[in-house]
Each structure stands twice: as C-alpha cells, then as structure tokens.
Design a protein around this motif. Structure first.
Motif, PDB file in Angstrom:
ATOM      1  N   GLN A 196      37.625  38.589  48.425  1.00  0.00           N
ATOM      2  CA  GLN A 196      37.706  37.306  47.721  1.00  0.00           C
ATOM      3  C   GLN A 196      36.367  36.591  47.917  1.00  0.00           C
ATOM      4  O   GLN A 196      35.678  36.807  48.923  1.00  0.00           O
ATOM      5  CB  GLN A 196      38.823  36.426  48.291  1.00  0.00           C
ATOM      6  CG  GLN A 196      40.206  37.017  48.238  1.00  0.00           C
ATOM      7  CD  GLN A 196      40.847  36.914  46.862  1.00  0.00           C
ATOM      8  OE1 GLN A 196      40.434  36.130  45.998  1.00  0.00           O
ATOM      9  NE2 GLN A 196      41.885  37.721  46.641  1.00  0.00           N
ATOM     10  N   HIS A 212      41.517  31.787  46.018  1.00  0.00           N
ATOM     11  CA  HIS A 212      42.191  33.085  46.050  1.00  0.00           C
ATOM     12  C   HIS A 212      42.759  33.459  44.683  1.00  0.00           C
ATOM     13  O   HIS A 212      43.460  32.680  44.045  1.00  0.00           O
ATOM     14  CB  HIS A 212      43.327  33.041  47.074  1.00  0.00           C
ATOM     15  CG  HIS A 212      44.021  34.357  47.263  1.00  0.00           C
ATOM     16  ND1 HIS A 212      45.041  34.781  46.432  1.00  0.00           N
ATOM     17  CD2 HIS A 212      43.830  35.350  48.177  1.00  0.00           C
ATOM     18  CE1 HIS A 212      45.456  35.965  46.831  1.00  0.00           C
ATOM     19  NE2 HIS A 212      44.745  36.327  47.891  1.00  0.00           N
ATOM     20  N   GLU A 258      44.984  36.647  42.749  1.00  0.00           N
ATOM     21  CA  GLU A 258      45.852  37.780  43.053  1.00  0.00           C
ATOM     22  C   GLU A 258      45.579  38.919  42.085  1.00  0.00           C
ATOM     23  O   GLU A 258      45.697  38.767  40.867  1.00  0.00           O
ATOM     24  CB  GLU A 258      47.321  37.359  42.975  1.00  0.00           C
ATOM     25  CG  GLU A 258      48.282  38.458  43.405  1.00  0.00           C
ATOM     26  CD  GLU A 258      49.717  37.995  43.399  1.00  0.00           C
ATOM     27  OE1 GLU A 258      50.610  38.848  43.563  1.00  0.00           O
ATOM     28  OE2 GLU A 258      49.956  36.777  43.218  1.00  0.00           O
ATOM     29  N   ASP A 263      45.538  44.580  45.213  1.00  0.00           N
ATOM     30  CA  ASP A 263      44.940  43.999  46.416  1.00  0.00           C
ATOM     31  C   ASP A 263      45.370  44.785  47.658  1.00  0.00           C
ATOM     32  O   ASP A 263      46.548  45.114  47.826  1.00  0.00           O
ATOM     33  CB  ASP A 263      45.369  42.535  46.571  1.00  0.00           C
ATOM     34  CG  ASP A 263      44.456  41.585  45.810  1.00  0.00           C
ATOM     35  OD1 ASP A 263      43.309  41.970  45.531  1.00  0.00           O
ATOM     36  OD2 ASP A 263      44.903  40.466  45.500  1.00  0.00           O
ATOM     37  N   PHE A 285      48.238  37.847  50.818  1.00  0.00           N
ATOM     38  CA  PHE A 285      47.810  36.452  50.875  1.00  0.00           C
ATOM     39  C   PHE A 285      47.858  35.900  52.289  1.00  0.00           C
ATOM     40  O   PHE A 285      46.935  35.208  52.719  1.00  0.00           O
ATOM     41  CB  PHE A 285      48.678  35.594  49.948  1.00  0.00           C
ATOM     42  CG  PHE A 285      48.269  34.159  49.917  1.00  0.00           C
ATOM     43  CD1 PHE A 285      47.235  33.739  49.102  1.00  0.00           C
ATOM     44  CD2 PHE A 285      48.906  33.215  50.725  1.00  0.00           C
ATOM     45  CE1 PHE A 285      46.837  32.404  49.081  1.00  0.00           C
ATOM     46  CE2 PHE A 285      48.519  31.894  50.718  1.00  0.00           C
ATOM     47  CZ  PHE A 285      47.482  31.477  49.886  1.00  0.00           C
TER      48      PHE A 285
END
Length: 258
Positions: free
Chosen positions: A105, A222, A224, A228, A232
């Motif tokens: 990120q 952030h 999504e 990924d 989170f």
C-alpha cells in the motif's frame, strides 16, 4: 495560503516576488507573463523584472513552447533543508519504504502547515495498482486523517486555536470534532473512510517526538485488491508499528514517563 497581517514595514519588490510565487503555487500548468500581471494587478514590466530574477535564482522555469512560467521543485528542496522537516523525512523514509513493501500500500507523511495539512513524504506501493497522495499536496485540516491525528496528540491551546481558525467540515460542530479527537487519542490512531474517495479507508497514526506531542502523521490510504496477500487488520498493525518506530527514532520514549 498563509494568513496575512498588516505589515509594520514594507518591501515592495520582495512582496511582488512572493506574490508571484504564491500565485504560481496554485496553478497546475503555469501562467504566461500577461496572465500573471493581470492576476496580480501589476504592469507587465514589473512582472517581467521579477520573473527574470526568480528564473535566474531557480524558483521558476519557463516552458519554451507555451511561454508559461511554473514553479520548480527548488522551493520544496528549500523546505526540506529546514532542520525539523529534514530530520523527520530522513528518519521516516526508510521505514516508510519498508512498510509499503510489506503491506503493498502507498504511504504518506504529513505535518500541520499554515492553513492546512502539508504532505512532506510520499512512498508509492510497489505493485501496479496504487492509491497515493501527491507530495507537496495541501489538504484542509479537518478533512484529512493526518491533520486530525496530529491535533489529537497536541495540547489544548493548539486544538482550541485550530478549531477557531480552520473551517469546520459541513454539518460538523466543535463538540463533535472534540469527541472524535478524544476517540483518536484513546485508540492511538484513526481508521475511517476517506473524506474524498469512496472505497478507500484511511489508516493514520501519529509521529511523536521527544516532547510527547505529535509533529506529523503517517497515513496509508488503504485500497482492497482481489489478491491482497496481507489483510486489513495486519496492515493496520503494521502502519501503527511503523509510526511508533519513526517516533522512537525521533526521541519518543513510548510514554514510559506517563
């Protein structure tokens, strides 16, 4: 743009040069000489002399095709020579690079400036799909997680001054903002939907120096992705940990003195 006060002394030539710099700082593609003169209510001759000096000193550059003048990065370089900012970014950059590689990120570092939050550090995610904030961007204080996190860890005098000076978000009261600041301070970070982009969640944590007050904020906008590799919650932990590591490098003792 910084708030202006009636000066006790004047330096007309200096003021003209500063007016040009401040005007160009708000332009995406620059302005030509006539446009600058018109915007500032000056003669073309006055503006020409100022532009020649600013160009010779490296503050502005002229596009040879459009004849438009734009600011160079020189002012930003000068800003980073300020000891506090220079030290902050020097300490933070390697830790931010490590963080962005770990969580895939982007991350940015911001401080409180005159009339808003100023982004002084920015590292893009290593992957192909990124969400980032432009280095040098200035954002409204109360509509930036960075600003809210910094203010949550500042003294009451600063909070009161900023509540009085900076425009509040539409529909928000001072009491509501104070309640949110208390929640940020209690949790040690802010996790909330982006103020401007749907689907982005801000993860922001304070950077605290030896004084025990926040001087900056580390924020990850952030996004999504389908594949990924890090969730989170793990990302949130990593951001808070990185901010704490930057803080310790600046002399913060982790609250050991209470």
């Amino acid at each position: 743009m910084p708030k202006t006060k009636s000066p006790s002394y004047t330096a007309p030539a200096l003021e003209k040069g500063l007016d040009i710099i401040e005007l160009l700082s708000r332009q995406e593609v620059g302005l030509n000489q006539s446009e600058i003169a018109r915007a500032l209510g000056r003669s073309v001759g006055e503006i020409f002399r100022m532009l020649m000096v600013l160009q010779a000193r490296g503050y502005v550059a002229q596009d040879p095709l459009s004849d438009r003048y734009a600011l160079t990065t020189f002012i930003f370089e000068i800003a980073h020579r300020i000891p506090t900012i220079g030290r902050l970014t020097a300490v933070a950059e390697p830790l931010m690079r490590e963080l962005t590689r770990k969580i895939n990120q982007s991350a940015h570092l911001a401080i409180l400036g005159d009339g808003g939050v100023l982004v002084v550090g920015q590292i893009d995610a290593p992957g192909n799909n990124i969400m980032s904030v432009r280095l040098g961007a200035r954002i409204d204080t109360w509509q930036a997680s960075s600003g809210r996190v910094i203010i949550a860890f500042r003294d009451e005098e600063t909070v009161e001054r900023l509540l009085a000076e900076e425009p509040l978000p539409k529909g928000m009261t001072k009491a509501q903002i104070r309640e949110e600041l208390a929640g940020i301070r209690a949790s040690g970070s802010e996790i909330r939907d982006s103020f401007v982009i749907r689907g982005v969640v801000n993860i922001a944590a304070p950077v605290i120096d030896h004084s025990g007050e926040a001087i900056a904020a580390l924020t990850v906008p952030h996004i999504e992705r389908v594949n990924d590799q890090i969730g989170f919650e793990a990302c949130k932990v990593a951001v808070i940990e990185a901010a704490a590591n930057i803080s310790r490098s600046l002399g913060w003792n982790g609250g050991e003195d209470g």
